[in-house]
Write a protein that holds these residues in place. Structure first.
Motif, short mmCIF file in Angstrom:
data_model
loop_
_atom_site.label_atom_id
_atom_site.label_comp_id
_atom_site.label_asym_id
_atom_site.label_seq_id
_atom_site.Cartn_x
_atom_site.Cartn_y
_atom_site.Cartn_z
N GLY A 91 0.74 -1.20 -0.06
CA GLY A 91 -0.04 -0.06 0.03
C GLY A 91 0.80 1.12 -0.03
O GLY A 91 0.11 2.39 0.47
N ARG A 92 2.14 1.22 -0.46
CA ARG A 92 2.79 2.41 -0.37
C ARG A 92 3.37 2.43 -1.96
O ARG A 92 3.46 1.72 -2.73
CB ARG A 92 4.08 2.29 0.31
N ILE B 85 -0.97 4.30 1.86
CA ILE B 85 -2.59 3.83 1.99
C ILE B 85 -2.65 2.40 2.69
O ILE B 85 -3.35 2.05 2.69
CB ILE B 85 -3.60 4.13 0.99
N ARG B 86 -1.48 2.07 3.58
CA ARG B 86 -1.54 0.65 3.79
C ARG B 86 -2.71 0.41 4.94
O ARG B 86 -3.11 -0.75 4.94
CB ARG B 86 0.07 0.48 4.65
N SER B 87 -3.00 1.45 5.58
CA SER B 87 -3.83 1.16 6.52
C SER B 87 -5.44 1.04 5.97
O SER B 87 -6.51 0.49 6.66
CB SER B 87 -4.23 2.35 7.53
N ARG B 88 -5.64 1.29 4.74
CA ARG B 88 -6.85 1.17 3.98
C ARG B 88 -6.91 -0.17 3.01
O ARG B 88 -7.78 -0.78 2.67
CB ARG B 88 -7.21 2.24 3.17
N VAL B 89 -5.65 -0.75 2.85
CA VAL B 89 -5.32 -1.90 2.14
C VAL B 89 -5.25 -3.15 2.80
O VAL B 89 -4.49 -3.44 3.80
CB VAL B 89 -4.24 -1.44 1.10
N ASN B 90 -6.02 -4.33 2.21
CA ASN B 90 -6.02 -5.35 2.59
C ASN B 90 -4.86 -6.30 1.81
O ASN B 90 -5.45 -6.58 0.51
CB ASN B 90 -7.38 -6.37 2.64
N GLU C 254 -2.73 -12.30 -3.42
CA GLU C 254 -3.01 -11.56 -4.93
C GLU C 254 -3.86 -10.38 -4.63
O GLU C 254 -4.48 -9.53 -5.37
CB GLU C 254 -3.65 -12.49 -5.88
N ALA C 255 -3.82 -9.96 -3.15
CA ALA C 255 -4.78 -8.53 -2.86
C ALA C 255 -3.61 -7.61 -2.58
O ALA C 255 -2.06 -7.90 -2.32
CB ALA C 255 -5.60 -9.00 -1.57
N GLY C 256 -4.02 -6.40 -2.35
CA GLY C 256 -3.05 -5.32 -2.01
C GLY C 256 -3.38 -4.22 -3.00
O GLY C 256 -4.34 -3.92 -3.64
N LEU C 257 -2.34 -3.19 -2.93
CA LEU C 257 -2.34 -2.04 -3.82
C LEU C 257 -1.96 -2.48 -5.14
O LEU C 257 -0.82 -2.93 -5.25
CB LEU C 257 -1.63 -0.87 -3.17
N LEU C 258 -3.06 -2.51 -5.94
CA LEU C 258 -2.44 -3.44 -7.39
C LEU C 258 -2.55 -2.77 -8.51
O LEU C 258 -2.13 -3.08 -9.72
CB LEU C 258 -3.97 -4.55 -7.67
N GLY C 259 -2.94 -1.28 -8.53
CA GLY C 259 -2.63 -0.49 -9.77
C GLY C 259 -2.89 1.06 -9.30
O GLY C 259 -3.27 1.37 -8.31
N THR D 44 -7.30 -3.79 -3.02
CA THR D 44 -8.37 -4.37 -2.24
C THR D 44 -8.44 -4.15 -0.66
O THR D 44 -7.46 -3.71 -0.13
CB THR D 44 -8.14 -5.77 -2.42
N ARG D 45 -9.63 -3.75 -0.47
CA ARG D 45 -9.77 -3.52 1.14
C ARG D 45 -10.57 -4.65 1.82
O ARG D 45 -10.62 -5.64 1.21
CB ARG D 45 -10.67 -2.37 1.35
#
Ligand code: CA
Length: 387
Positions: A74-75, A91-96, A101-106, A124-125
């Motif tokens: 998420g950074r 936004i790591r606190s908002r990201v699951n 295969e989840a996370g900040l993806l794009g 993905t949250r």
């Protein structure tokens, strides 16, 4: 990461042709020819070696010749010239980012960023919901105002894999989004062949307004017969796609199930076959009705290779022999191939380099030169091989 890395697959023969009744009359997709490794056109130069990147998934050219490294937890780090990386967003606190295969993806800069300062993130949250949000950078791309988040789009993911998540603006100014089939294995729920949900599809939306999104009038189902957001469908887990900056062609890598990894050229309204077809073959059956499906332009068999990562058509100037060649790689084997146009409208695929990297993405600079993202933390520039 893009599909099935937990699987230990036996070595299979690369390039084995497996026919099945019902193969359609399209030109056969190209087969990988690893015997061509002596082509040796490229090498890799490591960049930013002093930096620490946490599971990088994308390397994106931004304003003022800066690059941005999207980290799955998420950074986003900003790299400018040879200066130390600076934090663009966290936004790591908002990201699951728990599931593989989840996370900040794009991430995508608005085509009009210089006037509207808009930046889009895909992640993905909690509850495995895919989110696409708009943010604003108030200082020309130095940092992102994370308090400015405006959620434009959400999609519930049934399972934790195949979240896709890349977002990229097309040359038409619309935002393209790639989502996988909902996850699990084999698409048991038939999401990819269901035009009434958004899983297993390439979407195309207009985010030019003040809130939410609208449907481009020429989307294939803008008038009905399917979800209006869909641009193309029948995809399993689009893992990296790009527009040829010269022709506008949309090239997409689709991760296979157990047998075939594929490269597609996407047409509006095209159905790319999953889960009836895997690559240019019937999936899980000896015969299938292949009518109405578009086969890949290239495919390769699973073995030590296991999960395709799409790249770019090379339009740089440093490696003359790669002009117009589509580069792609494999997450597991680290191989990088080039798809060379042949004389009959097809392509020949040749191994360009065998690396030890976990290739999560390629990147493209403003000058057309290409980069490789190593998921375990590294960025490399593709250069001409010596001699
Ligand atoms: Ca397909």
């Amino acid at each position: 990461m893009p599909g099935k890395l937990w699987m230990a697959l036996p070595m299979l023969l690369i390039g084995t042709q497996v026919g099945c009744a019902g193969d359609n009359a399209n030109a056969p997709p190209s087969r990988v020819d690893d015997s061509f490794a002596d082509i040796a056109l490229i090498a890799l130069t490591p960049l930013f070696e002093a930096e620490q990147f946490s599971r990088p998934l994308a390397f994106i050219a931004g304003p003022d010749n800066a690059f941005y490294v999207v980290e799955q937890p998420g950074r986003i780090q900003r790299l400018f010239d040879n200066q130390p990386a600076t934090l663009f967003a966290d936004i790591r606190s908002r990201v699951n980012s728990g599931p593989n295969e989840a996370g900040l993806l794009g991430m995508a800069f608005d085509p009009d960023f210089t006037t509207n300062s808009r930046v889009y993130l895909s992640y993905t949250r909690d509850n495995l919901q895919s989110v696409i949000s708009r943010f604003v950078s108030r200082n020309g791309g130095l940092t992102l105002d994370t308090d400015s988040e405006q959620v434009l789009f959400t999609l519930d993911q049934p399972k934790s894999n195949h979240n896709g998540g890349q977002i990229t603006f097309g040359p038409d100014g619309y935002l393209y989004i790639g989502f996988g089939d909902g996850g699990g294995s084999g698409d048991h729920d038939g999401n990819s062949q269901n035009k009434n949900n958004l899983l297993g599809a390439m979407l195309r939306i207009d985010v030019g307004g003040d809130s939410g999104y609208t449907i481009p009038a020429d989307n294939p189902f803008a008038q009905g017969n399917g979800r209006a957001e869909i641009y193309a469908w029948g995809l399993r887990n689009p893992w990296r796609w790009s527009f040829d900056r010269q022709t506008g062609d949309l090239w997409l890598a689709d991760v296979g199930q157990n047998k075939w990894e594929e490269i597609n050229r996407i047409q509006p309204g095209g159905n790319y076959g999953w889960n009836i077809r895997e690559g240019a073959h019937c999936y899980n059956t000896s015969s299938c009705d292949s009518s109405g499906f578009i086969d890949p332009v290239a495919e390769y068999a699973n073995g030590s290779d296991c999960s395709v990562t799409g790249g770019y058509v090379y339009r740089g100037t440093a490696i003359e022999d790669l002009e117009g060649v589509y580069l792609y790689g494999d997450y597991c084997s680290g191989k990088i191939w080039g798809l060379f146009p042949d004389d009959s409208g097809g392509f020949d695929s040749h191994l360009l380099l065998d690396t030890s990297l976990r290739i999560s993405s390629f990147g493209e600079g403003e000058d057309g030169e290409l980069y490789v993202v190593h998921h375990w933390g590294g960025i490399y520039r593709i250069v001409a091989a010596e001699g």
